[in-house]
Design an enzyme around this catalytic site. Structure first.
Site, short mmCIF file in Angstrom:
data_model
loop_
_atom_site.label_atom_id
_atom_site.label_comp_id
_atom_site.label_asym_id
_atom_site.label_seq_id
_atom_site.Cartn_x
_atom_site.Cartn_y
_atom_site.Cartn_z
NE ARG A 27 1.79 11.93 7.14
CZ ARG A 27 1.97 13.18 7.52
NH1 ARG A 27 0.94 13.97 7.72
NH2 ARG A 27 3.17 13.64 7.73
NE ARG A 77 1.77 10.55 10.33
CZ ARG A 77 1.21 9.60 9.62
NH1 ARG A 77 -0.06 9.32 9.77
NH2 ARG A 77 1.91 8.93 8.73
N PRO A 78 3.82 16.88 10.94
CG PRO A 78 5.68 18.09 11.65
CD PRO A 78 4.83 16.91 12.00
CB ILE A 79 4.31 17.91 5.23
CG1 ILE A 79 3.45 19.16 4.99
CG2 ILE A 79 3.42 16.70 5.42
CD1 ILE A 79 2.76 19.15 3.61
CE LYS A 105 -1.54 2.50 3.48
NZ LYS A 105 -1.35 3.66 4.05
CG ASN A 106 2.63 2.90 3.43
OD1 ASN A 106 1.47 3.30 3.30
ND2 ASN A 106 3.18 2.73 4.63
CG ASP A 166 3.27 1.65 9.41
OD1 ASP A 166 3.22 2.55 10.28
OD2 ASP A 166 3.24 1.90 8.18
CB CYS A 180 -2.95 6.95 10.67
SG CYS A 180 -3.63 5.54 9.84
NE ARG A 227 -6.31 5.53 4.96
CZ ARG A 227 -5.32 5.77 5.83
NH1 ARG A 227 -5.57 5.88 7.11
NH2 ARG A 227 -4.09 5.92 5.43
C1 UD1 Z 1 5.07 6.86 6.26
C2 UD1 Z 1 4.03 5.79 6.15
C3 UD1 Z 1 3.54 5.37 7.52
C4 UD1 Z 1 4.72 4.98 8.41
C5 UD1 Z 1 5.81 6.05 8.38
C6 UD1 Z 1 7.07 5.60 9.09
C7 UD1 Z 1 3.02 6.28 4.03
C8 UD1 Z 1 1.85 6.81 3.28
N1 UD1 Z 1 2.94 6.29 5.34
O1 UD1 Z 1 4.42 7.98 6.88
O2 UD1 Z 1 2.66 4.26 7.37
O3 UD1 Z 1 4.26 4.83 9.73
O4 UD1 Z 1 6.16 6.37 7.03
O5 UD1 Z 1 7.57 4.43 8.50
O6 UD1 Z 1 3.98 5.81 3.43
N2 UD1 Z 1 8.16 14.34 10.27
C9 UD1 Z 1 8.32 15.69 10.50
N3 UD1 Z 1 8.31 16.52 9.42
C10 UD1 Z 1 8.11 16.08 8.14
C11 UD1 Z 1 7.95 14.71 7.93
C12 UD1 Z 1 7.96 13.86 9.01
O7 UD1 Z 1 8.50 16.14 11.63
O8 UD1 Z 1 8.10 16.89 7.21
C13 UD1 Z 1 8.16 13.41 11.42
C14 UD1 Z 1 6.79 12.76 11.61
O9 UD1 Z 1 5.95 13.58 12.41
C15 UD1 Z 1 7.15 11.45 12.25
C16 UD1 Z 1 8.49 11.11 11.63
O10 UD1 Z 1 9.01 12.32 11.11
O11 UD1 Z 1 7.32 11.64 13.64
C17 UD1 Z 1 8.42 10.07 10.54
O12 UD1 Z 1 7.52 10.46 9.56
P1 UD1 Z 1 7.60 9.93 8.06
O13 UD1 Z 1 8.69 8.93 7.91
O14 UD1 Z 1 7.60 11.13 7.18
O15 UD1 Z 1 6.24 9.19 7.92
P2 UD1 Z 1 5.11 9.41 6.88
O16 UD1 Z 1 5.69 9.64 5.52
O17 UD1 Z 1 4.11 10.36 7.41
#
Ligand code: UD1
Length: 424
Positions: free
Chosen positions: A93, A122-124, A22-23, A305, A117, A397
Site C-alpha cells: 500500500r 481503498r482509493p487514494i 512498520k507503518n 489494525d 491489504c 510484510r
Molecule cells: C494506513 C495504514 C493501515 C491502517 C490505516 C488506518 C499504512 C501503510 N497503512 O492505511 O495499516 O489500517 O492507515 O489506520 O500506514 N480513504 C479514501 N480516500 C483516500 C484515502 C483513504 O477514501 O484517498 C479511506 C480508505 O478507503 C479508508 C479510510 O479512508 O476507508 C482510511 O484510510 P487511510 O487512513 O488512508 O489508511 P491507509 O493510509 O490506506
C-alpha cells in the site's frame, strides 16, 4: 509455499522486545527519497515491506545499504528516474508515498496504483486531490498515476476523512511547496508525527503533527540526516493480546505505553492486570476474560489494525461483545477463517457480533491479509491442537521474527514449508 504451525494452549510468559514501527518505516523511507542527501534510519523493522521499498529506491537510481539488520543507509542523491515499476508498487500500500516524495523533490512522479491489504475499495483520491491543490496536474492512465507540476504552492487542504496515507503524502510533497500549506482534519496517528519529526530533522518546517491541523512552511530542499523510528504500536498490541488470550504473563518492552492506551484500557476492562512502566507494559491474564465492545477508530481511538486480533480474544472470553469498524469498509474477511477454528462470530455491515466462550481447536487456515494473519496466530495460540496458517507472506510484510519471538515466550510454533507436514 510456507506455513506457520502452532500447537496452542500454552501460556506465554517472559518478555518480548518490539521492533520499529512498520507503518512509520514505510513512510520515512520514501520521505528519504525527497531528501537528496544521505539518511541513516535506525530501529527499522526487518520486514518485507522495508525490503520492497529499498528495491524501489535502487530502481530509481538511489542506493541502500543495511550496516546492520535494523539500520538502513539511503543515498537518494543519484535518483534519476521518476517511475516506480508495477511489480514493486503492487506489493504494498505504502508505495503511494513515492508519489508525494518524487513530486515534491522532482515535480514529477509516475507510480502504479498501490497494492497491499485488501480491506475494501481503498482509493487514494484524497492524496491526489491534495497534490492538485498544491498545483500538480494528475491523471491516471493504465493503472499508473502520473503527477507533474512546474512548481508547488502552499494551500489549505481539508481532508474529508483523517486519512493516514493522505496526511503523510501531502505533508511530504508540501515540504517543497512555496509558502504555507495547512492540512485540516489531519490524521493524528503516531507514524504521522514520526514522519513529521523525521522531515523536520532534515530541515523541513512542519508544525502541529499529532493534532488535526498541520502547518507546513515550504523549503527549497532538505538535507540528509540520522533518525530512529518509533516502536510499532500494532506489533506491541498483537503481543499484548497474545499474552491475554493464553492467560499468560508477558512484558512487552521497548514501546511507548501512551500509544497503547486504548488497548490497555480494554484489556483492563476484560480483567487483565497491567503494569505500565516508562517503556514497557506487563500484561497478566490470571483471571477469566470478560467480553467487552471494541470500536475501531482513528487515533487515539482503538486501532483498526488491532481489530482482528481483538476479535480472536473476544471469541474465548465469557459473554459477548460487538466490534464496530469505522475506518475500513471491509475488514471482516478474517472472520470466516476464525470460524474454522471454532469462533462464533456474525458480521452485519460494519459490526461483528462475537459470542464468547468458544473452545478453539486447531485447523488449516489462510491469512487473508496482514492483520487477519495476526488474528489467526493469536487464535492459534489459544486453540487446542495444531493450527496451520497459510499465506504467511502477509505476516512477513509486518512482523519481524514472529516465530522466534513467540517461541521465546513459550509458544510451540514453527515455520513449515509444505502442508504435508501438517498432521493435525
Ligand atoms: C494506513 C495504514 C493501515 C491502517 C490505516 C488506518 C499504512 C501503510 N497503512 O492505511 O495499516 O489500517 O492507515 O489506520 O500506514 N480513504 C479514501 N480516500 C483516500 C484515502 C483513504 O477514501 O484517498 C479511506 C480508505 O478507503 C479508508 C479510510 O479512508 O476507508 C482510511 O484510510 P487511510 O487512513 O488512508 O489508511 P491507509 O493510509 O490506506
Amino acid at each position: 509455499m510456507e506455513y506457520i504451525s502452532i500447537n496452542g494452549k500454552r501460556k506465554l510468559s517472559g518478555s518480548v522486545q518490539i521492533n520499529g514501527a512498520k507503518n512509520a518505516a514505510v513512510a520515512i523511507i520514501p520521505a528519504a527519497i525527497a531528501a537528496g542527501g544521505k539518511c541513516v534510519i535506525e530501529n527499522l523493522p526487518h520486514v518485507e515491506d522495508v525490503t520492497t521499498l529499498t528495491h524501489a529506491i535502487e530502481h530509481l537510481g538511489g542506493s541502500c545499504r543495511f550496516p546492520d539488520e535494523h539500520t538502513l543507509e539511503i543515498d537518494s542523491g543519484g535518483i534519476n528516474q521518476y517511475t516506480v515499476p508495477y511489480d514493486l508498487a503492487k506489493k504494498m500500500r505504502a508505495s503511494y508515498y513515492m508519489l508525494g516524495a518524487l513530486l515534491g523533490r522532482f515535480k514529477k512522479a509516475e507510480v502504479p496504483l498501490p497494492g497491499g491489504c485488501s480491506l475494501g475499495v481503498r482509493p487514494i483520491n484524497y492524496h491526489l486531490r491534495g497534490f492538485e491543490q498544491l498545483g500538480a496536474k494528475i491523471h491516471t492512465e493504465h493503472g499508473i498515476v502520473k503527477a507533474a507540476a512546474d512548481k508547488l504552492t502552499g494551500a489549505n487542504i481539508y481532508l474529508e476523512f483523517p486519512s493516514v496515507g493522505a496526511t503523510i503524502n501531502i505533508m511530504i510533497a508540501a515540504v517543497f511547496a512555496e509558502g504555507v500549506t495547512q492540512i485540516e482534519n489531519a490524521a493524528k496517528e503516531p507514524h504521522v508525527v514520526d514522519t513529521a519529526n523525521f522531515l523536520n530533522k532534515l530541515g523541513a518546517n512542519i508544525k502541529g503533527a499529532g493534532t488535526d491541523n498541520i502547518r507546513i512552511t515550504g523549503t527549497d530542499g532538505l538535507n540528509g540526516g540520522d533518525y530512529s523510528i518509533i516502536p510499532d504500536q500494532i506489533e506491541a498490541g498483537t503481543y499484548m493480546i497474545a499474552a491475554a488470550i493464553t492467560g499468560g504473563d508477558v512484558t512487552v518492552e521497548r514501546i511507548i505505553p501512551k500509544h497503547m492506551d486504548s488497548l490497555t484500557a480494554k484489556l483492563e476492562e476484560m480483567q487483565c492486570e497491567t503494569e505500565i512502566r516508562d517503556d514497557s507494559i506487563r500484561i497478566k491474564a490470571e483471571k477469566p476474560l470478560h467480553a467487552v465492545n471494541f470500536k475501531a477508530m482513528v487515533y487515539p481511538g482503538f486501532p483498526t489494525d488491532l481489530q482482528p486480533q481483538a476479535a480472536a480474544l473476544l471469541s474465548v472470553s465469557s459473554g459477548s461483545g460487538i466490534i464496530t469498524e469505522t475506518v475500513h469498509e471491509q475488514r471482516f474477511q478474517y472472520v470466516e477463517e476464525l470460524r474454522r477454528l471454532g469462533a462464533n462470530i456474525n458480521v452485519e455491515g460494519r459490526a461483528a457480533f462475537v459470542n464468547g466462550g468458544a473452545e478453539l481447536t486447531g485447523a488449516q487456515v489462510n491469512a487473508t491479509d496482514l492483520r487477519a494473519g495476526a488474528a489467526l496466530v493469536v487464535a492459534g495460540l489459544a486453540a487446542k491442537g495444531e493450527t496451520v496458517i497459510g499465506n504467511v507472506m502477509h505476516l512477513d510484510r509486518g512482523y519481524e521474527h514472529l516465530e522466534s519471538k513467540l517461541a521465546a515466550l513459550g509458544a510451540d510454533v514453527k515455520r513449515i514449508s509444505h502442508p504435508d507436514e501438517y498432521d493435525a
